[in-house]
Enzyme design. Structure first.
Site, PDB file in Angstrom:
ATOM      1  N   HIS A  85       0.822  -1.203   0.000  1.00  0.00           N
ATOM      2  CA  HIS A  85       0.000   0.000   0.000  1.00  0.00           C
ATOM      3  C   HIS A  85       0.858   1.257   0.000  1.00  0.00           C
ATOM      4  O   HIS A  85       1.922   1.306   0.607  1.00  0.00           O
ATOM      5  CB  HIS A  85      -0.899   0.054   1.238  1.00  0.00           C
ATOM      6  CG  HIS A  85      -2.129  -0.767   1.140  1.00  0.00           C
ATOM      7  ND1 HIS A  85      -3.022  -0.671   0.106  1.00  0.00           N
ATOM      8  CD2 HIS A  85      -2.639  -1.715   1.986  1.00  0.00           C
ATOM      9  CE1 HIS A  85      -4.024  -1.513   0.299  1.00  0.00           C
ATOM     10  NE2 HIS A  85      -3.817  -2.158   1.436  1.00  0.00           N
ATOM     11  N   CYS A 144       0.120   2.729  -4.765  1.00  0.00           N
ATOM     12  CA  CYS A 144      -0.465   4.021  -5.118  1.00  0.00           C
ATOM     13  C   CYS A 144       0.350   5.146  -4.489  1.00  0.00           C
ATOM     14  O   CYS A 144       1.060   4.940  -3.517  1.00  0.00           O
ATOM     15  CB  CYS A 144      -1.907   4.094  -4.633  1.00  0.00           C
ATOM     16  SG  CYS A 144      -3.007   3.052  -5.611  1.00  0.00           S
TER      17      CYS A 144
END
Length: 194
Positions: A85, A144
């Site tokens: 993440h 991301c």
């Protein structure tokens, strides 16, 4: 002078990180991705260290990255690969006033990010600034908020590798970061050494 094809080269070292088992928003495939990068880089002659899942909490992750970056010498090639993440966190030091995301830092999420620890773009930047001249660095960031690489491309069935921090997670980060700025006993984490 940069090494030529005929000149001997320095060491080739890499750190491959994959995190699937986040307590919040688990992912699938990150450890597989990091394992594939490990095998590929080993096939190219790199010494590879890996951190998977719980091994990639903030403290050991930061220590491994710092060791990789600060031990590199002229002619060395180093690679940092991260699959997990990414997020955006409140800018607590005021250096993100302009740009695309004012007031926010981009960050990698270690396994223990729920408790506040993140690895900010500022942290990586501070280490990059300390690289010895002549070191060749390659970053592979599969998360991301990793520099707007190819996240706009739609992929059927893909799970975004991003988390939006809750208010409690943002406050935990702010509290954690404040503790890092006031070291106890004279020890400091690398992000405060700028």
């Amino acid at each position: 002078a940069p090494p030529t094809d005929a000149a001997p080269r320095g060491r080739k070292r890499a750190l491959c990180v994959g995190i699937d088992t986040y307590p919040t928003a688990p992912l699938g495939g990150c450890v597989n991705d990091a394992t594939l990068w490990q095998q590929t880089l080993q096939g190219l002659g790199f010494e590879v260290q890996t951190l998977f899942n719980e091994q990639a909490e903030r403290a050991p992750l930061a220590a491994a990255i710092e060791q990789l970056f600060t031990s590199a010498a002229d002619g060395d090639e180093i690679v940092l690969q991260f699959a997990g993440h990414g997020t955006q966190a409140p800018d607590v030091d005021g250096d993100e006033a302009g740009g695309d995301t004012p007031g926010l830092d981009e960050a990698l999420c270690p396994h223990d990010f729920d408790a506040g620890p993140l690895l900010l773009d500022d942290d990586l930047g501070a280490l990059i600034d300390r690289l010895a001249p002549g070191v060749r660095l390659t970053l592979f960031m599969d998360c991301c908020h990793s520099g707007n690489n190819s996240r706009a491309a739609p992929v059927a069935g893909a799970r975004p590798r991003s988390v939006r921090l809750s208010a409690a997670q943002k406050q935990a980060f702010i509290d954690w970061r404040a503790q890092q700025q006031q070291p106890a006993g004279g020890t400091r984490d690398f992000e405060t050494d700028r």
